[in-house]
Motif scaffolding. Sequence first.
Motif, PDB file in Angstrom:
ATOM      1  N   SER A 168       0.843  -1.195   0.000  1.00 27.43           N
ATOM      2  CA  SER A 168       0.000   0.000   0.000  1.00 27.43           C
ATOM      3  C   SER A 168       0.875   1.241   0.000  1.00 27.43           C
ATOM      4  CB  SER A 168      -0.902   0.020   1.247  1.00 27.43           C
ATOM      5  OG  SER A 168      -1.788  -1.068   1.247  1.00 27.43           O
TER       6      SER A 168
ATOM      7  N   LEU B 226      -1.450   8.095   1.493  1.00 31.28           N
ATOM      8  CA  LEU B 226      -1.724   9.312   0.723  1.00 31.28           C
ATOM      9  C   LEU B 226      -1.918  10.532   1.612  1.00 31.28           C
ATOM     10  CD1 LEU B 226      -4.254   7.800  -1.827  1.00 31.28           C
ATOM     11  CD2 LEU B 226      -1.783   8.106  -2.100  1.00 31.28           C
TER      12      LEU B 226
ATOM     13  N   ASP C 196      -3.844   3.833  -0.473  1.00 32.55           N
ATOM     14  CA  ASP C 196      -4.244   2.983  -1.589  1.00 32.55           C
ATOM     15  C   ASP C 196      -3.613   1.620  -1.388  1.00 32.55           C
ATOM     16  OD1 ASP C 196      -5.863   4.701  -3.031  1.00 32.55           O
ATOM     17  OD2 ASP C 196      -4.248   5.405  -4.331  1.00 32.55           O
ATOM     18  N   HIS C 197      -4.444   0.584  -1.400  1.00 38.20           N
ATOM     19  CA  HIS C 197      -3.944  -0.787  -1.390  1.00 38.20           C
ATOM     20  C   HIS C 197      -3.672  -1.143  -2.847  1.00 38.20           C
ATOM     21  CE1 HIS C 197      -4.115  -5.207  -1.236  1.00 38.20           C
ATOM     22  NE2 HIS C 197      -3.571  -5.031  -0.048  1.00 38.20           N
ATOM     23  N   LEU C 198      -2.414  -1.395  -3.156  1.00 32.33           N
ATOM     24  CA  LEU C 198      -1.981  -1.505  -4.548  1.00 32.33           C
ATOM     25  C   LEU C 198      -1.907  -2.931  -5.069  1.00 32.33           C
ATOM     26  CD1 LEU C 198       0.908   1.082  -4.217  1.00 32.33           C
ATOM     27  CD2 LEU C 198      -1.412   1.485  -5.097  1.00 32.33           C
TER      28      LEU C 198
ATOM     29  N   HIS D 200      -7.201  -3.940  -5.659  1.00 32.24           N
ATOM     30  CA  HIS D 200      -6.853  -2.533  -5.525  1.00 32.24           C
ATOM     31  C   HIS D 200      -8.053  -1.813  -4.934  1.00 32.24           C
ATOM     32  CE1 HIS D 200      -6.300   1.675  -6.636  1.00 32.24           C
ATOM     33  NE2 HIS D 200      -5.014   1.412  -6.532  1.00 32.24           N
ATOM     34  N   TYR D 201      -7.811  -1.084  -3.847  1.00 22.03           N
ATOM     35  CA  TYR D 201      -8.875  -0.274  -3.265  1.00 22.03           C
ATOM     36  C   TYR D 201      -8.275   0.954  -2.602  1.00 22.03           C
ATOM     37  CZ  TYR D 201      -7.646  -2.672   1.129  1.00 22.03           C
ATOM     38  OH  TYR D 201      -6.975  -3.187   2.210  1.00 22.03           O
ATOM     39  N   HIS D 202      -9.126   1.939  -2.394  1.00 18.84           N
ATOM     40  CA  HIS D 202      -8.781   3.199  -1.747  1.00 18.84           C
ATOM     41  C   HIS D 202      -9.413   3.159  -0.366  1.00 18.84           C
ATOM     42  CE1 HIS D 202      -7.847   7.495  -1.615  1.00 18.84           C
ATOM     43  NE2 HIS D 202      -9.051   7.698  -1.133  1.00 18.84           N
TER      44      HIS D 202
ATOM     45  N   GLN E 124     -12.409  -0.360  -7.484  1.00 21.82           N
ATOM     46  CA  GLN E 124     -12.400   0.237  -8.811  1.00 21.82           C
ATOM     47  C   GLN E 124     -13.687  -0.016  -9.577  1.00 21.82           C
ATOM     48  OE1 GLN E 124      -8.644  -1.403 -10.249  1.00 21.82           O
ATOM     49  NE2 GLN E 124      -7.717   0.605 -10.014  1.00 21.82           N
TER      50      GLN E 124
END
Length: 146
Positions: A71, A74, A85-87, A92-94, A115
Amino acid sequence: MNTSDTAIITTRLIDIPRERVFGAFSDPLQLAKWWGPEGFTNTFEKFEFRPGGGWKFVMHGPNGADYPNESEFLEIVEPEKIVFDHLRPMHHYHMVMTFADEGGNTRLTWNMTFQDQAESEKLRDFILKANEQNFDRLEAHLARFN
């Protein structure tokens, strides 16, 4: 895209002041002890708690499987909000975590925005259950120091 279609929100009132609840996340030694659903443990490789900082770790499941996570932080407003952000690798989620003071207690809210709606709906039941277990573990961790 309507974020209400892609968001999964979990909230709980915790009978602990928000500075302590926030500290349980901002301190990687504490966070590693309670992060994740019931039965999981963590190995942190990187925890740079600042905007632009990375968070890389492996969650070890009760079944022996390892789940790498990465992650990026931010926004951090102590003791009110953490945004990351989990990448990778899977979803993937914010994430927006808020820590609201309610009469000396903390209203902790996790807003996870995915997303697309299909992914959000596919994961919703699992995530809601896992987040409740995560909150249970956080409360148990904090109760040890009360």
